[in-house]
Enzyme design. Sequence first.
Site: not given
Length: 405
Positions: A138, A219, A254
Amino acid sequence: MTRCGVTLSTMFDRVEPAPADPILGLTEAFRADDNPNKVNLGVGVFRDDTGVTPALECTKRAEARLLERAAERSYLPITGSPAYGEAVRKLLLRPTHAAIGRTVTAHSPGGTGGLRVAADLIHALQPGTTIWFSTPTWANHPKIFGAAGLECRNYKYYNKAKHGVDFEAMKSDLSAAGPKDVVVFHASCHNPTGFDPSSDQWRELAELRAERGFGVLFDAAYQGLGDGFDEDAAAIRLFAEHDAPMFIASSFSKNFSLYNERVGAISFVGKDRTHADNVFGHLKRSIRHNYSNPPRHGGAVVIEVLGDAELTRLWKSEVSEMRSHLHELRGGLVAALRSSGASRDFSFIGDQKGMFSFTGLTADEVQRLREEFSIYIVNSGRINVAGLNSKNMSYVVSSIKTVVG
Ligand code: LMR
């Protein structure tokens, strides 16, 4: 500034423009674009087939209840509500996991906030720690940890030619990580590639961790959107079986569609309870020095849903619908690219998981898609699959066909 007719320069006189954020900067450019056909495949945000990021039904019901109860308005504790921490731990680890009693959790503003306070904590306890990221990772990862003063290094992860995890290269690079280093893993739905290690490979990585003694930070921003809630947390649960310390930065952006509530967490799994509590104390300091204490609303919604069996069932079924939608879009994209007659084989996209697809489009192709077709894609070629829908799919596919030939 002038004083006695002399012009004095100030520290901000000569400031060059800052580069745009590689992901959120795209949304700014997309908003400013007046092409009616524009498509945003940049930022990782779930959208339904009408292009809308929906509020989940479970969160609407939870919010109605919260409104009725007219919540307390005082500050939350520095680490957020204990009930929130418990809900996060149970979801990540499962209620019966042996590590649950030596795990502590703080509510952070999004997964990003959790990463930053973990980074500050690591730097406070061991200044200049080396932190390892997959290539690619990311885009914000190295920025967050670099800003906290940590040394960033990379380990090989993705094999572009083979379209998959380059596991031998990954292991070989990580064999150089040692007890003073921290390795960041994506728990599932690897961002940006969409390719995760297999269960056997995770087992080998856990063994490598035991051998080399490096710290781990997972993560976990996409639990539930890959294969399922348990499947997407399997690597975390496996690593937590060992009593080696690890962090988990997680997010409900999300999987609860609570993006703008900034509702995430940072958990720490310690060697034992005392170890975990001691680290929690330092985590508190890191939070207090960053943003003091978390916002309430998003966390309260999550507690309301996860504390109620019926709302939890509804939530899980809504997440399962999102997961199926992503799956269908991915399959639809592969099929449409195939039948478009594009010269390139995109079938590997069907093997990826979660919200993202690493398309293999080059930076030049990405730029053409943006300039000629107003299709916004991260420079690495990553697309947010959920940005596709039945209305824009053929436009996106024919535009890709035009740029790749
Ligand atoms: C993404 O990768 O698009 C998301 O995690 C959103 C973000 O903040 O970058």
